[in-house]
Motif scaffolding. Sequence first.
Motif, short mmCIF file in Angstrom:
data_model
loop_
_atom_site.label_atom_id
_atom_site.label_comp_id
_atom_site.label_asym_id
_atom_site.label_seq_id
_atom_site.Cartn_x
_atom_site.Cartn_y
_atom_site.Cartn_z
N GLU A 48 45.12 32.08 -44.88
CA GLU A 48 43.74 32.05 -45.37
C GLU A 48 43.36 33.38 -46.02
O GLU A 48 42.75 33.42 -47.09
N ALA A 49 43.74 34.49 -45.36
CA ALA A 49 43.40 35.80 -45.90
C ALA A 49 44.13 36.06 -47.21
O ALA A 49 43.56 36.64 -48.15
N ALA A 50 45.40 35.63 -47.30
CA ALA A 50 46.18 35.85 -48.52
C ALA A 50 45.59 35.07 -49.70
O ALA A 50 45.49 35.58 -50.83
N VAL A 51 45.17 33.82 -49.46
CA VAL A 51 44.58 33.01 -50.53
C VAL A 51 43.24 33.60 -50.96
O VAL A 51 42.93 33.67 -52.16
N GLU A 52 42.44 34.04 -50.00
CA GLU A 52 41.16 34.67 -50.35
C GLU A 52 41.39 35.92 -51.20
O GLU A 52 40.65 36.18 -52.16
N ARG A 53 42.40 36.69 -50.84
CA ARG A 53 42.70 37.90 -51.62
C ARG A 53 43.15 37.53 -53.02
O ARG A 53 42.78 38.20 -54.00
N GLY A 94 40.21 36.07 -59.76
CA GLY A 94 39.01 35.41 -60.24
C GLY A 94 39.03 33.90 -60.09
O GLY A 94 38.19 33.19 -60.63
N GLY A 95 40.01 33.40 -59.34
CA GLY A 95 40.14 31.96 -59.13
C GLY A 95 41.57 31.62 -58.78
O GLY A 95 42.44 32.50 -58.76
#
Length: 240
Positions: free
Chosen positions: A61-66, A72-73
């Motif tokens: 989850e943290a990696a995808v958010e980063r 920018g998407g």
Amino acid sequence: MTGGGRGIGAATAVRLARSGVAVVVADRDAEAARAVAGRIWTTGGEALPVEVDVAHTDQVEAAVERAVSWGGGLHLAYNNAGVPGVRAPLAEYPDDVFWRVQRVNVGGVLACMRAELRHMLAGGGGAIVNAASGAGIGGVASSAAYVASKHAVVGLTKTAAVEYAARGIRVNAVAPGLVRTALVEGLADSAFAAAHPAGRAAEPEEVAEAVWWLLEGAPFVTGAVLTVDGGLLAQVPGLS
């Protein structure tokens, strides 16, 4: 992209960067991820190295958010991280190894897709490719954990493809045969490699081309499991 620090993942990261994609190189080996990202930057591409162990949902989850914050998407994703397990007959397969393989190969793909799909839905669509295997289509003796995990990846791929096709998200998988990587060192020049009708193992770059096509060059393809195996699964045993 997960498992981007070496082998097929690294080759795919470089291939996507060459086509202008800003690539997040995610791997549990932070140094390997940085090395691949560095190669991309030196050739004029954009890349961000991220350390992540896909067996841990919070890290995914943290990696995808980063990735979303940096790029920018999120529009393209290749879920490539995986482990092979050990070689043992099914009746003797170690329980701890079996479930470790499922946590990484199945749980990792599930966690990645859940996070990726949320952002792609918010952004109006996208494309995902999962790393399956020829072992996700047929059986392989003494490889119960790996075979079970890759069959599960195929099932997750097809289910997601059906669920999200009408919402602008394509989900496919690649199913390589033997590929010349460090993971199968010693097998690339073996009798198994020679059993491929092409007469050899694949190079990582050849699988990367298939991933690139499914991500960027196949607008009406979803739910497919593309074999990249030099004809291995096409042949009839005993007649080839």
